[in-house]
Design a protein around this motif. Structure first.
Motif, PDB file in Angstrom:
ATOM      1  N   ILE A 108       0.823  -1.208   0.000  1.00 11.95           N
ATOM      2  CA  ILE A 108       0.000   0.000   0.000  1.00 11.95           C
ATOM      3  C   ILE A 108       0.857   1.257   0.000  1.00 11.95           C
ATOM      4  N   GLY A 109       2.006   1.185   0.670  1.00 11.91           N
ATOM      5  CA  GLY A 109       2.856   2.353   0.870  1.00 11.91           C
ATOM      6  C   GLY A 109       3.214   3.144  -0.378  1.00 11.91           C
ATOM      7  N   PRO A 110       3.514   2.482  -1.516  1.00 13.08           N
ATOM      8  CA  PRO A 110       3.890   3.256  -2.706  1.00 13.08           C
ATOM      9  C   PRO A 110       2.842   4.270  -3.166  1.00 13.08           C
ATOM     10  N   TYR A 111       1.577   4.072  -2.785  1.00  7.84           N
ATOM     11  CA  TYR A 111       0.530   4.985  -3.215  1.00  7.84           C
ATOM     12  C   TYR A 111       0.446   6.237  -2.339  1.00  7.84           C
ATOM     13  N   VAL A 112       1.235   6.286  -1.258  1.00  5.10           N
ATOM     14  CA  VAL A 112       1.204   7.428  -0.337  1.00  5.10           C
ATOM     15  C   VAL A 112       2.595   8.058  -0.321  1.00  5.10           C
ATOM     16  N   PRO A 113       2.727   9.345  -0.738  1.00  3.41           N
ATOM     17  CA  PRO A 113       4.047   9.949  -0.923  1.00  3.41           C
ATOM     18  C   PRO A 113       5.011   9.790   0.240  1.00  3.41           C
ATOM     19  N   VAL A 114       4.633  10.174   1.455  1.00  2.38           N
ATOM     20  CA  VAL A 114       5.556  10.090   2.584  1.00  2.38           C
ATOM     21  C   VAL A 114       5.895   8.640   2.900  1.00  2.38           C
ATOM     22  N   PHE A 115       4.891   7.781   2.937  1.00  2.00           N
ATOM     23  CA  PHE A 115       5.126   6.369   3.236  1.00  2.00           C
ATOM     24  C   PHE A 115       5.992   5.722   2.165  1.00  2.00           C
ATOM     25  N   TRP A 144       2.111  -0.566  -8.230  1.00  2.00           N
ATOM     26  CA  TRP A 144       2.129   0.908  -8.270  1.00  2.00           C
ATOM     27  C   TRP A 144       2.538   1.417  -9.643  1.00  2.00           C
ATOM     28  N   THR A 145       3.731   1.037 -10.101  1.00  2.00           N
ATOM     29  CA  THR A 145       4.247   1.615 -11.344  1.00  2.00           C
ATOM     30  C   THR A 145       3.453   1.158 -12.566  1.00  2.00           C
ATOM     31  N   GLN A 146       3.201  -0.143 -12.653  1.00  2.00           N
ATOM     32  CA  GLN A 146       2.503  -0.639 -13.831  1.00  2.00           C
ATOM     33  C   GLN A 146       1.013  -0.337 -13.756  1.00  2.00           C
ATOM     34  N   GLY A 147       0.433  -0.521 -12.570  1.00  2.09           N
ATOM     35  CA  GLY A 147      -1.008  -0.304 -12.422  1.00  2.09           C
ATOM     36  C   GLY A 147      -1.423   1.125 -12.707  1.00  2.09           C
ATOM     37  N   LEU A 148      -0.796   2.082 -12.014  1.00  2.42           N
ATOM     38  CA  LEU A 148      -1.192   3.484 -12.181  1.00  2.42           C
ATOM     39  C   LEU A 148      -0.879   3.990 -13.582  1.00  2.42           C
ATOM     40  N   THR A 149       0.275   3.599 -14.105  1.00  2.66           N
ATOM     41  CA  THR A 149       0.658   4.051 -15.449  1.00  2.66           C
ATOM     42  C   THR A 149      -0.284   3.478 -16.510  1.00  2.66           C
ATOM     43  N   LEU A 150      -0.641   2.209 -16.371  1.00  2.00           N
ATOM     44  CA  LEU A 150      -1.525   1.582 -17.361  1.00  2.00           C
ATOM     45  C   LEU A 150      -2.947   2.130 -17.286  1.00  2.00           C
ATOM     46  N   VAL A 151      -3.406   2.468 -16.095  1.00  2.34           N
ATOM     47  CA  VAL A 151      -4.722   3.103 -15.978  1.00  2.34           C
ATOM     48  C   VAL A 151      -4.715   4.439 -16.711  1.00  2.34           C
ATOM     49  N   ALA A 152      -3.650   5.242 -16.488  1.00  2.00           N
ATOM     50  CA  ALA A 152      -3.539   6.529 -17.180  1.00  2.00           C
ATOM     51  C   ALA A 152      -3.437   6.326 -18.687  1.00  2.00           C
ATOM     52  N   TYR A 153      -2.701   5.298 -19.099  1.00  2.42           N
ATOM     53  CA  TYR A 153      -2.573   4.999 -20.532  1.00  2.42           C
ATOM     54  C   TYR A 153      -3.928   4.631 -21.137  1.00  2.42           C
ATOM     55  N   TYR A 154      -4.675   3.818 -20.428  1.00  2.38           N
ATOM     56  CA  TYR A 154      -5.986   3.389 -20.929  1.00  2.38           C
ATOM     57  C   TYR A 154      -6.925   4.587 -21.083  1.00  2.38           C
ATOM     58  N   VAL A 155      -6.963   5.435 -20.039  1.00  7.25           N
ATOM     59  CA  VAL A 155      -7.835   6.616 -20.104  1.00  7.25           C
ATOM     60  C   VAL A 155      -7.368   7.558 -21.212  1.00  7.25           C
ATOM     61  N   GLY A 156      -6.049   7.752 -21.300  1.00  6.89           N
ATOM     62  CA  GLY A 156      -5.508   8.647 -22.317  1.00  6.89           C
ATOM     63  C   GLY A 156      -5.749   8.156 -23.727  1.00  6.89           C
ATOM     64  N   SER A 157      -5.774   6.830 -23.920  1.00  8.30           N
ATOM     65  CA  SER A 157      -6.028   6.285 -25.252  1.00  8.30           C
ATOM     66  C   SER A 157      -7.487   6.430 -25.658  1.00  8.30           C
TER      67      SER A 157
END
Length: 199
Positions: A108-115, A144-157
């Motif tokens: 979970i930590g990667p999704y929270v900047p300080v954590f 974190w890296t693949q999930g968030l990036t791929l969601v943004a890619y899907y929406v952007g496409s």
């Protein structure tokens, strides 16, 4: 900082280094972590980045950064945290977060900047077995890296030229998070609306 312009300027090596520093060193609190991933996904959807190379750079940066943070925490944890001038409340929040979620805090930590920056150091400091940390950090980095990036890619496409409006997307996300936090505080009794005085 214009995140999309930053990503295009630094390229693949730059986005690798940004995620590596943010996850591996305590100086990375103010780097554009989530917004960087969103910008990368949207730019890849606009054919301004190669998605597979960007995903690899982000993933490797996160995995290597997490493990650097772990080993630094294991070797010189408390002294390093003090010298890095990490706020005491940030450390305490991280400890409570890890006490509540246990090993899942690494996912979970990667999704929270300080954590994102402090959890690897804390895991090293408390001498969590490295193999357990490595497996969990590998999965956390992947999500974190693949999930968030791929969601943004899907929406952007699906929505052309969305990369021009990264800040509006992030502002909406921040606004939603603030409202959610205020609602949770209100429900838990930590926030009370001012009562009206009788006429």
């Amino acid at each position: 900082m214009d995140v999309t312009a930053y990503v295009q300027a630094v390229g693949y090596l730059g986005i690798f280094a940004t995620v590596f520093v943010e996850t591996g060193l305590l100086v990375g609190f103010f780097l554009p972590g989530d917004s960087l991933l969103i910008a990368v996904g949207l730019l890849a959807a606009a054919n301004k980045l190669q998605l597979s190379v960007a995903l690899l750079a982000l993933f490797l940066g996160s995995v290597l950064g997490n493990n650097l943070g772990y080993f630094l925490g294991r070797k010189i944890g408390p002294a390093l945290l003090t010298k890095a001038k990490v706020k005491a409340e940030d450390l305490e929040r991280t400890r409570r977060f890890m006490a509540r979620f246990g090993p899942l805090s690494i996912l979970i930590g990667p999704y929270v900047p300080v954590f994102r920056a402090v959890v690897p150091f804390t895991c090293g400091t408390v001498k969590m077995p490295w193999l357990r940390f490595f497996v969990l950090s590998l999965l956390g980095s992947l999500l974190w890296t693949q999930g968030l990036t791929l969601v943004a890619y899907y929406v952007g496409s699906r929505i052309p030229h969305l990369e021009r409006y990264v800040y509006l997307i992030l502002l909406a996300g921040v606004g939603f998070a603030v409202l959610l936090a205020a609602w949770r505080a209100y429900r838990s009794g930590n926030l009370r609306w001012p009562s009206r005085r009788p006429e």
